[in-house]
Write a protein that holds these residues in place. Structure first.
Motif, PDB file in Angstrom:
ATOM      1  N   ASN A  49       0.817  -1.216   0.000  1.00 31.79           N
ATOM      2  CA  ASN A  49       0.000   0.000   0.000  1.00 31.79           C
ATOM      3  C   ASN A  49       0.849   1.264   0.000  1.00 31.79           C
ATOM      4  OD1 ASN A  49      -2.522  -1.377   0.105  1.00 31.79           O
ATOM      5  ND2 ASN A  49      -2.224  -1.721   2.311  1.00 31.79           N
ATOM      6  N   TYR A  50       2.151   1.122  -0.267  1.00 30.44           N
ATOM      7  CA  TYR A  50       3.059   2.262  -0.214  1.00 30.44           C
ATOM      8  C   TYR A  50       3.273   2.830  -1.618  1.00 30.44           C
ATOM      9  CZ  TYR A  50       4.064   0.339   4.393  1.00 30.44           C
ATOM     10  OH  TYR A  50       3.957  -0.144   5.673  1.00 30.44           O
ATOM     11  N   PRO A  51       2.889   4.084  -1.878  1.00 23.96           N
ATOM     12  CA  PRO A  51       3.100   4.680  -3.207  1.00 23.96           C
ATOM     13  C   PRO A  51       4.587   4.844  -3.511  1.00 23.96           C
ATOM     14  CG  PRO A  51       1.475   5.923  -1.947  1.00 23.96           C
ATOM     15  CD  PRO A  51       2.132   4.980  -0.979  1.00 23.96           C
TER      16      PRO A  51
ATOM     17  N   TYR B 294      10.184   5.850  -2.483  1.00 23.18           N
ATOM     18  CA  TYR B 294       8.889   5.877  -1.822  1.00 23.18           C
ATOM     19  C   TYR B 294       8.432   7.328  -1.738  1.00 23.18           C
ATOM     20  CZ  TYR B 294       9.708   1.018  -0.573  1.00 23.18           C
ATOM     21  OH  TYR B 294       9.933  -0.332  -0.633  1.00 23.18           O
ATOM     22  N   ASP B 295       7.172   7.579  -2.065  1.00 22.90           N
ATOM     23  CA  ASP B 295       6.674   8.954  -2.105  1.00 22.90           C
ATOM     24  C   ASP B 295       6.762   9.636  -0.751  1.00 22.90           C
ATOM     25  OD1 ASP B 295       6.129   8.185  -4.648  1.00 22.90           O
ATOM     26  OD2 ASP B 295       3.977   8.593  -4.584  1.00 22.90           O
ATOM     27  N   SER B 296       6.760   8.869   0.324  1.00 22.76           N
ATOM     28  CA  SER B 296       6.831   9.452   1.660  1.00 22.76           C
ATOM     29  C   SER B 296       8.250   9.870   2.044  1.00 22.76           C
ATOM     30  CB  SER B 296       6.310   8.457   2.697  1.00 22.76           C
ATOM     31  OG  SER B 296       7.092   7.266   2.695  1.00 22.76           O
TER      32      SER B 296
ATOM     33  N   PHE C  35       7.441  15.516 -10.083  1.00 27.23           N
ATOM     34  CA  PHE C  35       6.815  15.019  -8.860  1.00 27.23           C
ATOM     35  C   PHE C  35       7.627  15.338  -7.614  1.00 27.23           C
ATOM     36  CE2 PHE C  35       6.194  11.862  -5.540  1.00 27.23           C
ATOM     37  CZ  PHE C  35       4.821  11.960  -5.351  1.00 27.23           C
ATOM     38  N   ARG C  36       8.916  14.900  -7.588  1.00 32.15           N
ATOM     39  CA  ARG C  36       9.675  15.018  -6.356  1.00 32.15           C
ATOM     40  C   ARG C  36      10.085  16.445  -6.030  1.00 32.15           C
ATOM     41  NH1 ARG C  36      15.796  13.224  -6.017  1.00 32.15           N
ATOM     42  NH2 ARG C  36      15.852  15.194  -7.163  1.00 32.15           N
ATOM     43  N   ASP C  37      10.752  17.105  -6.962  1.00 36.79           N
ATOM     44  CA  ASP C  37      11.369  18.396  -6.659  1.00 36.79           C
ATOM     45  C   ASP C  37      10.384  19.450  -6.159  1.00 36.79           C
ATOM     46  OD1 ASP C  37      13.623  17.106  -7.417  1.00 36.79           O
ATOM     47  OD2 ASP C  37      13.970  18.241  -9.260  1.00 36.79           O
ATOM     48  N   PRO C  38       9.152  19.551  -6.724  1.00 36.59           N
ATOM     49  CA  PRO C  38       8.220  20.560  -6.186  1.00 36.59           C
ATOM     50  C   PRO C  38       7.810  20.312  -4.746  1.00 36.59           C
ATOM     51  CG  PRO C  38       7.556  19.883  -8.395  1.00 36.59           C
ATOM     52  CD  PRO C  38       8.635  18.929  -7.954  1.00 36.59           C
ATOM     53  N   LYS C  39       8.013  19.108  -4.218  1.00 38.97           N
ATOM     54  CA  LYS C  39       7.644  18.805  -2.841  1.00 38.97           C
ATOM     55  C   LYS C  39       8.702  19.252  -1.827  1.00 38.97           C
ATOM     56  CE  LYS C  39       4.688  14.838  -3.811  1.00 38.97           C
ATOM     57  NZ  LYS C  39       3.462  15.487  -3.268  1.00 38.97           N
TER      58      LYS C  39
END
Length: 312
Positions: A17-19, A44-46, A117-121
């Motif tokens: 269940n891990y994005p 992992y998105d988290s 996806f990653r860098d804007p976070k």
């Protein structure tokens, strides 16, 4: 004969269940379109920390392990093993994490998993404030990489903050991305050598290993001229009349250890001083010669006082 062309593809999906996001590069074997070598990354998105992967494709089946180098026998010792099958625009299979096995479902995406996806976070979190005689350096850390860096706060003019804080933002962001791209060790520390009405001058020390034969470590210097609102790249800009190599040679050569001179050749010629690192302090200037990677143990810090520089 058509050339064999490498290709890349990004995927988004889940491990259990891990994005996660995954990107692979495929390098087809010569005279065999059914197999290819693969490398890439997933995160992992988290966490957003890139984990390097490498592996092999046979027809529609992919075997990927964590790490930069893949050999068939290394699958048995790998901590992470993907066994995936390409079905249309999806990769479906399992991830073996030591003793645990998880289902994996990934779908192709046109999104750049890093830039889109990653860098804007990535974001900065305020930690503390340090005062330097009425001037504040405000320390932040980046939320995912945890790397620190300061910004200019109260006591600096609006023009100074507007000029240098975006530069510090960019430095901080690039360091954060570099650390997230490095799944081994990536350490950074700082010496703030001077904060006054004219300059901010500091050194950044890094120690990094992201695969390959050897780690990388060294020192990067930053000096901001608060009067001209420009970053000072060369110490000669501030002291155009000074020959730093000859001045340092005159001061230090007689006290240098003979063995070190022979091995490091610190003052034999000026080649190691062409790209020197330097930093301002309240009393004078710190200077560090630049050696090739294999000779970095030769690097040492030398000092010239403002009084010595004024006499040149």
């Amino acid at each position: 004969m058509l050339p064999i062309i490498a290709w890349s593809q990004s995927y988004v999906g889940t491990v259990a269940n891990y994005p996660i996001h995954l990107e692979i590069n495929s390098y087809p074997q010569e005279n065999d379109s059914t197999s290819s070598e693969i490398d890439g990354y997933y995160f992992y998105d988290s966490k957003l920390i890139s984990i390097p992967i490498s592996g092999k494709r046979n027809n529609k089946n992919l075997t990927l392990i964590d790490g930069y180098f893949y050999h068939p026998e290394s699958v048995l010792d790998a901590d992470e093993v993907f066994q995936l099958t390409k079905k249309g625009h999806q990769l479906i299979g399992t991830l073996q994490l030591k003793e645990d096995r998880f289902n994996v479902v990934l779908s192709e995406t046109q999104q750049n998993i890093f830039e889109d996806f990653r860098d804007p976070k990535l974001s900065f979190v305020k930690d503390s404030i340090v005062n330097y005689k009425g001037k504040q350096l405000v320390w932040f850390h980046e939320n995912y990489s945890k790397l620190p860096l300061f910004r200019l706060g109260n006591g600096f003019t609006k023009a100074q903050r507007d000029t240098f804080n975006p530069i510090l933002d960019a430095i901080h962001l690039e360091d954060a991305k570099d650390k997230l791209n490095c799944n081994s060790w990536f350490e950074i520390s700082y010496n703030i050598n001077l904060v006054n009405t004219n300059f901010i001058s500091y050194l950044k020390y890094y120690s990094v290993y992201c695969g390959g034969a050897h780690p990388s470590y060294g020192t990067v210097a930053y000096t901001f001229n608060l009067e001209t609102l420009k970053e000072v790249k060369d110490i000669e800009t501030l002291y155009p009349e000074v020959d730093f190599f000859q001045t340092l040679k005159q001061k230090y050569q007689s006290t240098e250890n003979d063995v070190q001179d022979e091995e490091c050749e610190t003052f034999v010629d000026d080649s190691y001083w062409q790209y020197k690192t330097w930093s301002l302090t309240p009393e004078g200037v710190l200077l560090i010669p630049s050696y090739p990677h294999a000779m970095t143990p030769c690097e040492d810090t030398y000092f010239l006082s403002y009084a010595e520089l004024s006499k040149v």
